[in-house]
Design a protein around this motif. Structure first.
Motif, mmCIF file in Angstrom:
data_model
loop_
_atom_site.group_PDB
_atom_site.id
_atom_site.type_symbol
_atom_site.label_atom_id
_atom_site.label_comp_id
_atom_site.label_asym_id
_atom_site.label_seq_id
_atom_site.Cartn_x
_atom_site.Cartn_y
_atom_site.Cartn_z
ATOM 1 N N LYS A 196 0.672 -1.205 0.028
ATOM 2 C CA LYS A 196 0.093 -0.185 -0.022
ATOM 3 C C LYS A 196 0.853 1.301 -0.173
ATOM 4 O O LYS A 196 0.284 2.235 -0.278
ATOM 5 C CB LYS A 196 -0.769 0.118 1.161
ATOM 6 C CG LYS A 196 -1.830 -0.930 1.301
ATOM 7 C CD LYS A 196 -2.759 -1.070 2.316
ATOM 8 C CE LYS A 196 -2.317 -1.285 3.730
ATOM 9 N NZ LYS A 196 -2.976 -1.236 5.002
ATOM 10 N N SER A 198 1.858 2.564 2.734
ATOM 11 C CA SER A 198 1.353 3.583 3.643
ATOM 12 C C SER A 198 2.428 4.026 4.627
ATOM 13 O O SER A 198 3.672 3.545 4.826
ATOM 14 C CB SER A 198 0.686 2.504 4.690
ATOM 15 O OG SER A 198 1.123 1.760 5.087
ATOM 16 N N GLY A 206 -4.358 10.581 8.431
ATOM 17 C CA GLY A 206 -5.133 10.128 7.098
ATOM 18 C C GLY A 206 -5.120 8.649 7.361
ATOM 19 O O GLY A 206 -6.017 7.767 6.654
ATOM 20 N N GLU A 207 -3.996 7.685 7.912
ATOM 21 C CA GLU A 207 -4.243 6.582 7.890
ATOM 22 C C GLU A 207 -4.929 5.898 9.050
ATOM 23 O O GLU A 207 -5.540 4.779 9.143
ATOM 24 C CB GLU A 207 -2.628 5.957 8.474
ATOM 25 C CG GLU A 207 -1.557 6.126 7.535
ATOM 26 C CD GLU A 207 -1.791 4.910 6.206
ATOM 27 O OE1 GLU A 207 -1.963 3.879 6.724
ATOM 28 O OE2 GLU A 207 -1.822 5.334 5.369
ATOM 29 N N THR A 209 -8.143 7.656 9.789
ATOM 30 C CA THR A 209 -9.470 8.036 9.348
ATOM 31 C C THR A 209 -9.710 7.339 7.960
ATOM 32 O O THR A 209 -11.218 7.162 7.667
ATOM 33 C CB THR A 209 -9.611 9.383 9.002
ATOM 34 O OG1 THR A 209 -8.643 9.947 8.080
ATOM 35 C CG2 THR A 209 -9.595 10.203 10.547
ATOM 36 N N ARG A 210 -8.851 6.945 7.310
ATOM 37 C CA ARG A 210 -9.194 5.998 6.044
ATOM 38 C C ARG A 210 -10.076 4.722 6.364
ATOM 39 O O ARG A 210 -10.676 4.292 5.405
ATOM 40 C CB ARG A 210 -8.079 5.849 5.405
ATOM 41 C CG ARG A 210 -7.174 4.830 5.863
ATOM 42 C CD ARG A 210 -6.039 4.467 4.942
ATOM 43 N NE ARG A 210 -5.055 3.412 5.922
ATOM 44 C CZ ARG A 210 -5.167 2.308 5.786
ATOM 45 N NH1 ARG A 210 -6.134 1.609 5.131
ATOM 46 N NH2 ARG A 210 -4.372 1.507 6.354
ATOM 47 N N LYS A 213 -13.717 4.420 5.461
ATOM 48 C CA LYS A 213 -14.244 4.251 4.154
ATOM 49 C C LYS A 213 -14.477 2.945 3.623
ATOM 50 O O LYS A 213 -14.949 2.691 2.728
ATOM 51 C CB LYS A 213 -13.139 5.033 3.091
ATOM 52 C CG LYS A 213 -12.895 6.491 3.505
ATOM 53 C CD LYS A 213 -11.785 7.054 2.528
ATOM 54 C CE LYS A 213 -11.530 8.759 2.755
ATOM 55 N NZ LYS A 213 -10.589 9.180 1.938
ATOM 56 N N SER A 218 -18.495 2.563 8.691
ATOM 57 C CA SER A 218 -19.232 3.886 9.137
ATOM 58 C C SER A 218 -20.606 3.494 9.814
ATOM 59 O O SER A 218 -20.738 4.261 10.934
ATOM 60 C CB SER A 218 -19.392 4.790 7.833
ATOM 61 O OG SER A 218 -18.069 5.199 7.532
ATOM 62 N N ASP A 338 -4.368 -3.423 9.889
ATOM 63 C CA ASP A 338 -5.083 -2.543 10.462
ATOM 64 C C ASP A 338 -5.991 -2.669 11.755
ATOM 65 O O ASP A 338 -6.677 -1.747 12.280
ATOM 66 C CB ASP A 338 -5.953 -1.663 9.480
ATOM 67 C CG ASP A 338 -5.301 -0.899 8.434
ATOM 68 O OD1 ASP A 338 -4.144 -0.310 8.615
ATOM 69 O OD2 ASP A 338 -5.301 -1.213 7.187
#
Length: 400
Positions: A196, A198, A206-207, A209-210, A213, A218, A338
């Motif tokens: 990725k 990352s 960003g790592e 809150t992504r 998606k 959500s 993650d």
């Protein structure tokens, strides 16, 4: 790691989690009475609880990201060290200022999310809910031991001795982490991270809150916050309710918390595993929210501690199933590399509830009394139940 080694690490992780919850509930048996002795009223005690919620709200996602980047051993060691400092400062809390200061190390105190990450990393996807549920069994053991110890030690030897005892216990937890938890528990971390491209920065928002998606994350996360809010409000205010509404002393409150622990042990150790083997996670989520709504009616109508003891059984069932299922659904919706960050976000959801809970709870308690907690729980969970029924949808597992 071979299966036998994985299982050994999981068992040690359960032990570390049980010890951490023990010291946490030992502190719960000290702080309300120490705060009252220092002149705190219900509103100021709410501010104290809010302070902890804000601190852990900020620390949760960063801790989860830290665990993903640096590994399980570093993350759990940091949490145990923070707990030691937390309890040492509690022994020095002889003023309002020091009582607030001793809460600052809570920003790193996330042993339970760290333990959840280890269990999620080392367990098979189909058995994850059951494995995470066993952590709830550890929670029950810690609740019983910590509540009993806290009430007894603070009554017989004083609050400073009880806090010192917890500090020594946190050091024991740290030794277990250093000796038995591997540096890294993730199998695919390096390969997936390289693929990725990352960032390795712990503070990369960003790592963090992504993850929102990913499909279904959500929605599940929103349900976790809204449906959990009434329970969070009741939990943070329970020490005040026990003192003022039920008129319990420290030792009696410890016994009541021990009863909570026994109920939770039975539910998470003997019930959740069987339910997850027979029913889908979405069905169990609906069941937990529906029962939680009915529990709200019971809380609104109770008049004494004996009635509350009967309400505790369905309350702990719905709360345990709800937390385990939502955590399992969320970790399955993201990549294995993650899971720590996702569980850190879950911990922050609980911290968010503890942040707004004391302020809302203090207002409701002073203005409308204890029944207001039950009515809000009933209405909120009924609305969430109808929302889940109308939208449907099943959890979507992560696909590379």
């Amino acid at each position: 790691m071979d299966p036998a080694t994985k299982q050994k690490v999981i068992y040690i992780t359960y032990l570390i989690a049980a010890l951490d919850i023990t010291w946490l509930f030992l502190q719960f048996s000290i702080t309300p009475y120490l705060a009252r002795r220092l002149g705190f009223d219900t509103i100021w005690f709410g501010y104290l609880q809010t302070t902890v919620g804000v601190i852990q709200l900020l620390g949760g996602p960063i801790y989860g990201r830290f665990a993903d980047v640096f590994g399980a051993r570093a993350a759990l060691s940091t949490s145990c060290l923070a707990s030691m400092v937390y309890f040492i400062l509690l022994t020095m809390a002889d003023s309002t200022f020091m009582l607030f200061i001793h809460k600052l190390p809570a920003v790193f105190m996330h042993v339970l999310p760290g333990a959840q990450m280890v269990v999620a990393d080392l367990s098979e996807s189909k058995n994850r809910a059951d494995a995470l549920g066993k952590l709830g069994l550890c929670f029950g053991i810690g609740m019983i031991a910590g509540s009993s110890l806290g009430g007894t030690l603070s009554t017989r030897f004083g609050e400073k001795f009880a806090a010192s005892f917890a500090a020594v216990g946190s050091f024991v937890s740290l030794l277990l982490v250093w000796n038995f938890i591997p540096k890294q528990t993730k199998i695919h971390t390096t390969r997936e991270s390289d693929k990725k491209g990352s960032s390795k920065s712990v503070f990369n928002l960003g790592e963090i809150t992504r993850l929102m998606k990913f499909p279904g994350v959500s929605k599940t996360f929103t349900v976790k916050i809204i449906a959990g809010l009434p329970s969070g409000i009741f939990q943070v205010m329970f020490s005040i309710i026990a003192m003022n509404f039920f008129q319990l002393q420290a030792e009696q409150n410890g016994y009541l918390m021990a009863y909570f622990g026994i109920v939770q042990m039975v539910i998470q150790g003997a019930v959740i595993g069987r339910l997850t083997a027979r029913f889908s996670e979405f069905s169990l989520l609906l069941l937990s929210v529906g029962i939680s709504s009915l529990v709200g009616l019971g809380l609104a109508m109770m008049n004494n501690v004996f009635q509350f003891c009967f309400i505790v059984i369905p309350m702990m069932f719905s709360l345990s199933v709800f937390n385990v299922i939502t955590d399992s659904m969320l970790t399955k919706s993201v990549s294995p590399s993650d899971t720590g960050t996702m569980l850190g976000l879950c911990a922050s959801a609980q911290s968010l509830l503890r942040t707004v809970g004391p302020t809302i709870g203090g207002f409701l308690y002073e203005t409308y009394g204890v029944p207001s907690f039950g009515y809000i729980k009933f209405v909120t969970n009924a609305v969430v139940f109808c929302f889940l029924l109308s939208t449907g949808g099943r959890p979507q597992p992560y696909r590379p």
